[in-house]
Design a protein around this motif. Structure first.
Motif, PDB file in Angstrom:
ATOM      1  N   UNK A 540       0.819  -1.196   0.000  1.00 21.13           N
ATOM      2  CA  UNK A 540       0.000   0.000   0.000  1.00 21.13           C
ATOM      3  C   UNK A 540       0.865   1.263   0.000  1.00 21.13           C
ATOM      4  N   UNK A 541       2.018   1.204   0.744  1.00 17.28           N
ATOM      5  CA  UNK A 541       2.863   2.392   0.842  1.00 17.28           C
ATOM      6  C   UNK A 541       3.458   2.785  -0.509  1.00 17.28           C
ATOM      7  N   UNK A 542       3.795   1.797  -1.305  1.00 19.73           N
ATOM      8  CA  UNK A 542       4.535   2.100  -2.537  1.00 19.73           C
ATOM      9  C   UNK A 542       3.707   1.801  -3.772  1.00 19.73           C
ATOM     10  N   UNK A 543       2.431   1.789  -3.656  1.00 20.26           N
ATOM     11  CA  UNK A 543       1.594   1.490  -4.815  1.00 20.26           C
ATOM     12  C   UNK A 543       1.723   2.599  -5.839  1.00 20.26           C
ATOM     13  N   UNK A 544       2.108   2.233  -7.041  1.00 16.94           N
ATOM     14  CA  UNK A 544       2.237   3.167  -8.142  1.00 16.94           C
ATOM     15  C   UNK A 544       1.135   2.882  -9.146  1.00 16.94           C
ATOM     16  N   UNK A 545       0.727   3.874  -9.900  1.00 18.90           N
ATOM     17  CA  UNK A 545      -0.253   3.639 -10.959  1.00 18.90           C
ATOM     18  C   UNK A 545       0.282   2.596 -11.935  1.00 18.90           C
ATOM     19  N   UNK A 546      -0.566   1.964 -12.699  1.00 18.28           N
ATOM     20  CA  UNK A 546      -0.130   0.879 -13.613  1.00 18.28           C
ATOM     21  C   UNK A 546       0.891   1.335 -14.649  1.00 18.28           C
ATOM     22  N   UNK A 547       0.853   2.608 -14.999  1.00 21.66           N
ATOM     23  CA  UNK A 547       1.760   3.088 -16.042  1.00 21.66           C
ATOM     24  C   UNK A 547       3.077   3.598 -15.461  1.00 21.66           C
ATOM     25  N   UNK A 548       3.345   3.326 -14.173  1.00 23.65           N
ATOM     26  CA  UNK A 548       4.593   3.725 -13.528  1.00 23.65           C
ATOM     27  C   UNK A 548       5.553   2.527 -13.464  1.00 23.65           C
ATOM     28  N   UNK A 549       6.838   2.798 -13.836  1.00 16.60           N
ATOM     29  CA  UNK A 549       7.902   1.802 -13.668  1.00 16.60           C
ATOM     30  C   UNK A 549       9.027   2.482 -12.910  1.00 16.60           C
ATOM     31  N   UNK A 550       9.466   1.872 -11.787  1.00 16.66           N
ATOM     32  CA  UNK A 550      10.472   2.500 -10.919  1.00 16.66           C
ATOM     33  C   UNK A 550      11.591   1.489 -10.656  1.00 16.66           C
ATOM     34  N   UNK A 551      12.842   1.935 -10.922  1.00 16.25           N
ATOM     35  CA  UNK A 551      14.012   1.132 -10.549  1.00 16.25           C
ATOM     36  C   UNK A 551      14.827   1.963  -9.577  1.00 16.25           C
ATOM     37  N   UNK A 612      32.772  -4.247   0.368  1.00 21.00           N
ATOM     38  CA  UNK A 612      32.235  -4.879   1.593  1.00 21.00           C
ATOM     39  C   UNK A 612      30.865  -4.325   1.943  1.00 21.00           C
ATOM     40  N   UNK A 613      30.039  -4.108   0.916  1.00 22.70           N
ATOM     41  CA  UNK A 613      28.692  -3.605   1.130  1.00 22.70           C
ATOM     42  C   UNK A 613      27.705  -4.470   0.367  1.00 22.70           C
ATOM     43  N   UNK A 614      26.447  -4.274   0.710  1.00 26.17           N
ATOM     44  CA  UNK A 614      25.372  -4.991   0.051  1.00 26.17           C
ATOM     45  C   UNK A 614      24.454  -3.971  -0.596  1.00 26.17           C
ATOM     46  N   UNK A 615      24.245  -4.128  -1.898  1.00 23.98           N
ATOM     47  CA  UNK A 615      23.381  -3.192  -2.624  1.00 23.98           C
ATOM     48  C   UNK A 615      22.673  -3.951  -3.723  1.00 23.98           C
ATOM     49  N   UNK A 616      21.343  -3.952  -3.670  1.00 27.91           N
ATOM     50  CA  UNK A 616      20.544  -4.728  -4.618  1.00 27.91           C
ATOM     51  C   UNK A 616      19.467  -3.826  -5.219  1.00 27.91           C
ATOM     52  N   UNK A 617      19.573  -3.468  -6.484  1.00 27.81           N
ATOM     53  CA  UNK A 617      18.556  -2.627  -7.135  1.00 27.81           C
ATOM     54  C   UNK A 617      17.177  -3.297  -7.079  1.00 27.81           C
ATOM     55  N   UNK A 618      16.136  -2.460  -6.998  1.00 25.16           N
ATOM     56  CA  UNK A 618      14.760  -2.946  -6.877  1.00 25.16           C
ATOM     57  C   UNK A 618      13.926  -2.441  -8.058  1.00 25.16           C
ATOM     58  N   UNK A 619      13.007  -3.285  -8.524  1.00 23.34           N
ATOM     59  CA  UNK A 619      12.147  -2.939  -9.656  1.00 23.34           C
ATOM     60  C   UNK A 619      10.688  -3.000  -9.242  1.00 23.34           C
ATOM     61  N   UNK A 620       9.957  -1.969  -9.633  1.00 24.04           N
ATOM     62  CA  UNK A 620       8.503  -1.962  -9.503  1.00 24.04           C
ATOM     63  C   UNK A 620       7.940  -1.569 -10.865  1.00 24.04           C
ATOM     64  N   UNK A 621       7.080  -2.410 -11.436  1.00 24.01           N
ATOM     65  CA  UNK A 621       6.485  -2.050 -12.715  1.00 24.01           C
ATOM     66  C   UNK A 621       6.566  -3.176 -13.733  1.00 24.01           C
ATOM     67  N   UNK A 622       6.333  -2.826 -14.987  1.00 25.35           N
ATOM     68  CA  UNK A 622       6.233  -3.782 -16.095  1.00 25.35           C
ATOM     69  C   UNK A 622       7.630  -4.133 -16.621  1.00 25.35           C
ATOM     70  N   UNK A 623       8.066  -5.375 -16.387  1.00 24.25           N
ATOM     71  CA  UNK A 623       9.395  -5.816 -16.831  1.00 24.25           C
ATOM     72  C   UNK A 623       9.462  -5.989 -18.345  1.00 24.25           C
ATOM     73  N   UNK A 624       8.322  -6.126 -19.013  1.00 27.25           N
ATOM     74  CA  UNK A 624       8.328  -6.376 -20.459  1.00 27.25           C
ATOM     75  C   UNK A 624       8.339  -5.096 -21.294  1.00 27.25           C
ATOM     76  N   UNK A 625       8.197  -3.958 -20.657  1.00 28.30           N
ATOM     77  CA  UNK A 625       8.154  -2.718 -21.426  1.00 28.30           C
ATOM     78  C   UNK A 625       9.516  -2.455 -22.064  1.00 28.30           C
ATOM     79  N   UNK A 626       9.489  -2.055 -23.338  1.00 34.34           N
ATOM     80  CA  UNK A 626      10.723  -1.836 -24.096  1.00 34.34           C
ATOM     81  C   UNK A 626      11.211  -0.408 -23.853  1.00 34.34           C
ATOM     82  N   UNK A 627      12.488  -0.314 -23.427  1.00 37.25           N
ATOM     83  CA  UNK A 627      13.110   0.995 -23.242  1.00 37.25           C
ATOM     84  C   UNK A 627      13.807   1.462 -24.517  1.00 37.25           C
ATOM     85  N   UNK A 628      14.611   0.554 -25.123  1.00 39.99           N
ATOM     86  CA  UNK A 628      15.423   0.886 -26.298  1.00 39.99           C
ATOM     87  C   UNK A 628      15.182  -0.163 -27.360  1.00 39.99           C
TER      88      UNK A 628
END
Length: 630
Positions: A540-551, A612-628
């Motif tokens: 609920x906190x991070x709900x984005x509209x369907x047309x939003x993609x966030x990395x 010596x750190x931990x960093x993992x990118x996060x994705x929210x949104x449509x993975x199939x959308x074409x960027x390039x």
């Protein structure tokens, strides 16, 4: 064996006959050398009446000598095309050209023959009797200066090479002040060049030594025997003169030999004294240098001692004796330490010296190297209906820097243009002081709606800077350049405000790239806000509209780090490397959100581990959308 015929004014004609008989025994210019002094008509006739018969006989003899060069055992040349004549004897004469009678090979004069110079030049009328090769005078021969010029009457007897005189005798017979003189020696380019002897008409030596372009450049004794196989013609008046010249030569040789022996004795005495002095006073010394070790550790020690060396040791290892004292030693340096090498030497008199040199070898840097970001690697995409807001804040006024954040944004500007096809007039770039609360809100609430066509325009947001969670951990904040960590709610911009502004623009799609963390720490790992708690995100906190993609660059409890090696944020660097084409793993020409996230999920954590750190990118949104799409 050399045959010498010496003629005087009383010499009867039979001497000429002897010369002719000698020629029968050995071909003219063969191994038998004819050293003929005073073989001239004036020296062999006592009066004009008696000389007439001698002149006739002499001319007949010269004709016989010349005939020796044109007699040939080769068959006669056949055919009218002289270019086809080879290994045959023939005659070639063209109007206005020279005439040649003699041997041919491969269509050119080659062998014995006679040249008559008939072409229009200063040499017209001259004659050459002798050897040729490949169409040029080469070998033994006689050249008669018969043309009407300053050399008329002169004659050369000797050797030719490539058409030029090389070694022989030149008779000055032209009617001038040099008449009767003779030069015996070496020639080049038609002039006296090299060693030679210049005789006067009475047989005396005028000059002897080294010549250059007809000029005597060094005067010294020249042995006539150096010019063997050269027929010399002179006007020495008698055998007595020849004997006197030979006696002078022997006397000169003896004097030079005595001088040489005296010099040798003096040199030997000096060397002996020098050795005695060295034995008493010599002190050996060492000069040594070493090259820098190469990648494999190999280096070279160059050693030079100052004396005849009886022994040389490297770290007590004997290298042997060396009279010159020069040594070249190859070694391998141990890695990670300074290698010390001790050199000791002893000369033949027992004197010693020692020296120490050091060679350092550093371990090879095993850290990986990284290619710089290069937008030029991207094939520019066609212009699209798209806009972008790019924000980079590095130099905060009240809180620590976000290292390389401004640089992230500056470089992403070109990736947005080239890879995403966004026109530059549709890109809003906010850096440092421009990215205050007013500048950011104006961009999202005023500038963006003017650029977006409802339902048709794609919107991209790139943010690189600090982020913070709210004190209760339920909301997120972007920190403008003037943010105060003690008044976050009043000086920062909440994520909800940004999302609201994007939704109000009613774009076709929204894509956000956020290189920021919400753990309460900055890129270097220091704590930004001691009381901050990691954000606990729920659907609920991070709900984005369907047309939003966030990395985003990292999970909520991780640090979004930067690297001095990359000179960028880790997430930003690999985001742009992916857009260069590295994220297109199957090389089908397209980069989707899913491909980009997979690439980031593999590269970013691996690099963070080196810190010596931990960093993992996060994705929210449509993975199939074409960027390039390339």
């Amino acid at each position: 064996m050399n045959h010498y015929i010496v003629c005087t004014r009383a010499t009867p004609f039979k001497k000429f006959k002897e010369l002719h008989n000698l020629r029968r025994q050995a071909h003219f210019f063969s191994k038998t050398t004819l050293l003929c002094l005073a073989l001239t008509i004036s020296a062999c006739a006592t009066n004009p009446e008696a000389s007439r018969e001698a002149i006739r006989q002499h001319e007949a003899l010269i004709q016989k000598i010349e005939a020796g060069f044109v007699q040939s055992k080769l068959p006669a040349c056949t055919g009218s095309d002289a270019r086809q004549w080879s290994n045959c004897f023939g005659s070639l004469s063209n109007s206005g050209y020279d005439k040649y009678v003699g041997e041919f090979k491969d269509g050119k004069p080659d062998g014995r023959g006679t040249w008559d110079m008939l072409r229009d030049s200063q040499w017209k009328g001259d004659k050459y009797v002798g050897d040729s090769k490949d169409g040029k005078k080469s070998g033994q021969g006689i050249y008669y200066h018969l043309a009407d010029n300053q050399w008329k009457g002169d004659k050369y007897v000797g050797y030719y090479k490539d058409g030029q005189r090389s070694q022989g005798t030149y008779y000055y017979l032209a009617d001038n002040k040099s008449k009767g003189h003779t030069f015996v020696g070496e020639f080049k380019n038609g002039k006296r060049n090299g060693q030679g002897i210049y005789y006067l008409a009475d047989g005396r030596i005028l000059q002897s030594g080294t010549y250059e372009d007809d000029k005597l450049t060094a005067s010294h004794y020249v042995d006539p025997n150096n010019f063997a196989r050269i027929a010399i013609e002179s006007t020495a008046s008698s055998v007595k003169d020849a004997q006197r010249l030979e006696a002078e030569r022997l006397k000169n040789d003896l004097s030079q030999e005595r001088q040489r022996l005296a010099e040798d004795r003096s040199r030997l005495d000096a060397e002996k004294a020098q050795r005695e002095q060295a034995k008493l006073a010599s002190r050996i010394s060492i000069q040594a240098t070493a090259t820098e070790p190469d990648a494999g550790g190999d280096f070279v020690i160059n050693i030079q001692t100052s004396a005849d060396t009886a022994s040389l040791k490297i770290d007590d290892e004997e290298q042997g004796a060396n009279k010159t004292g020069a040594y070249t030693i190859r070694r391998v340096a141990r890695v990670g330490v300074t290698n010390t090498i001790t050199i000791s030497a002893k000369d033949i008199y027992g004197n010693t010296d020692s020296k120490t040199i050091s060679v350092a070898r550093q371990a090879v840097d095993s850290r990986p190297t990284f290619a710089r970001l290069n937008p030029a690697n991207i094939k520019p995409q066609p212009a699209r209906d798209a806009v972008a807001i790019i924000i980079g804040i590095q130099n905060y006024k009240l809180i620590p820097k976000a290292e390389y954040a401004s640089q992230d944004a500056q470089v992403f500007y070109d990736y947005a243009s080239r890879a995403l096809g966004i026109k530059q007039e549709n890109i809003k770039l906010l850096l440092d002081d421009e990215a205050d609360v007013s500048g950011i809100l104006t961009a999202f609430q005023n500038w963006l709606p003017l650029k977006v066509r409802k339902g048709k325009t794609d919107v991209y947001v790139f943010y690189s800077g600090h982020g913070l969670p709210s004190p209760d951990g339920k909301s997120l904040f972007f920190l403008p350049v003037g943010a105060n960590k003690d008044f976050v709610a009043k000086t920062a911009i909440s994520q909800q405000e940004i999302v609201a502004g994007l939704k109000a623009a009613q774009a076709k799609s929204v894509t956000m790239f956020i290189d920021s963390c919400y753990s309460g720490q900055i890129r270097t790992g220091e704590t930004l806000l001691a009381s901050a708690r990691p954000v606990v995100l729920t659907v609920q906190d991070t709900a984005y509209p369907p047309d939003f993609t966030v990395i985003t660059a990292s999970a909520s409890d991780q640090i979004a780090s930067s690297s001095p090696d990359l000179k960028h944020g880790i997430f930003s660097y690999y985001l742009m490397k992916g857009l260069e084409g590295e994220a297109d793993e199957n090389k089908d020409g397209t980069i989707t959100i899913g491909k980009l996230q997979s690439y980031l999920a593999e590269r970013v954590p691996r690099f963070a581990m080196t810190m010596s750190r931990k960093q993992e990118p996060q994705l929210t949104g449509d993975a199939n959308r074409v960027l390039v799409a390339r």
